[in-house]
Design a protein around this motif. Structure first.
Motif: not given
Length: 373
Positions: A305-314, A338-352
């Motif tokens: 899709a046009n976004f990435l789910l990026v997982h960060f260390p603990l 967090d509301s999706y139950g994935i508190p260790t990640a951020l969703r990133l839209t592919i930008g300019t």
């Protein structure tokens, strides 16, 4: 006669309504930064088609109601995809159509099924209809057909499946979608939410048109908010069996799509060149971002899709929460999941191009520094 004590002192919502956690959109503002890059809502960094913008400005007869059937838009969609306009219905974004499906086909005592990391609106729509949400576990951030089928009961009325899924960016190949449909009882409606379908370039993917054309219990939902860049106008559409379309038309608002939305969306879907430019941009920068982020030591769920789910260390100083705060200070707004139950990640839209380079530079500083409390 009931006693006065048993009568509520004010209007009370019916059971289930107050169990709904209101949908919270991605952040749009970051205080203090000289320049802000909003990468939280999966919007098209190229913006809308210039033809759509011109059509929007031309829709200036504000004193008149819009066409309640969105005839011109349905005809344009039908022409683009080879579909019968009579089997299409338009809505205020695909969100409205999701809600209308739940209202029309589920209610108290019924169940609505979706996958573990499915779009949050599925739960909201289910509870709003008075039905019970049922969640099937996923495997490695992919919807699991076996788990979905195992969760079906005699009370199941609707199955919502986002393909590709938000917020994970993963997808199921068409053979798996067919297997899901074939395993469902004929009275269970399978709603394929293909909001990001235009971005997918995989030979084993199909948005759902073929299945809808041959089955009586499948619908496909699409939106103009993503690749067409018309999120502000809130326009979506659905293709389905005549009986399902008829039911939705009976419960939707009479003038649910604005005249400006109809005009702009009609022009947008006819501008194939703009869509292809958006796809090319997404392919280039999605691949670049994935490579760069992995090189920084981050895990990225493969996305179509046009976004990435990026997982960060603990480890302290490297967590997603700390990354979010750090990026906000730099004017980079990502989406907490967090509301999706994935508190260790951020969703990133592919930008300019500029936004993507700014993000990687900021994350390089973040991963290389100490940000513990």
């Amino acid at each position: 006669m009931s006693s006065a004590a048993s009568v509520p002192s004010r209007p009370v919502p019916r059971p289930g309504v107050l169990a709904i956690e209101a949908y919270v959109p991605g952040k749009a503002h970051a205080g203090g930064a000289a320049k802000v890059y909003k990468l939280s809502a999966n919007e098209n960094p190229l913006g809308p088609s210039p033809k759509a913008v011109a059509a929007f400005h031309g829709a200036d007869a504000l004193e008149f109601y819009p066409d309640g059937s969105a005839t011109k838009l349905r005809e344009a969609i039908g022409k683009t995809y080879g579909l019968d306009p009579a089997r299409l219905v338009c809505g205020t974004g695909s969100d409205e159509l999701i809600t209308l499906l739940a209202l029309a086909f589920a209610g108290p005592g019924d169940e609505v099924l979706y996958s573990q990391y499915g779009f949050l609106v599925y739960r909201i729509a289910t509870l709003a209809a008075g039905a019970t949400p049922v969640i099937a576990p996923e495997r490695d951030y992919h919807s699991d057909v076996d788990a979905l089928l195992a969760a079906v009961t005699p009370a199941t009325r609707v199955v919502f499946l986002a393909n590709p899924n938000n917020p994970t960016g993963t997808y199921l190949p068409f053979d798996e979608i067919k297997r899901l449909q074939q395993g469902l009882p004929p009275n269970v409606l399978l709603a394929l939410d293909a909001a990001y379908a235009e971005y997918v370039r995989r030979n084993d993917y199909e948005a759902g048109i073929e299945l809808v054309a041959t089955c009586q219990n499948v619908v496909m939902l699409r939106t103009f908010s993503k690749i067409h860049g018309l999120a502000a106008l809130r326009v979506g559409w659905m293709y389905g069996p005549a009986e399902v379309i008829d039911a939705v038309n009976r419960v939707r608002g009479a003038f649910n799509v604005s005249a400006a939305g109809i005009a702009a969306a009609t022009a947008a879907i006819e501008d194939a060149a703009h869509v292809e430019a958006a796809v090319a941009h997404n392919e280039r920068w999605g691949s670049w971002l994935t490579t760069e982020l992995i090189a920084l030591g981050l895990k990225v769920t493969p996305s179509v899709a046009n976004f990435l789910l990026v997982h960060f260390p603990l480890e302290p100083g490297k967590t997603s929460k700390e990354a979010d705060a750090f990026l906000m200070e730099r004017g980079l707004i990502l989406r907490r999941v967090d509301s999706y139950g994935i508190p260790t990640a951020l969703r990133l839209t592919i930008g300019t191009e500029e936004a993507n380079h700014a993000l990687v530079a900021a994350l390089r500083d973040f991963m290389g520094g100490s940000h513990g409390t």
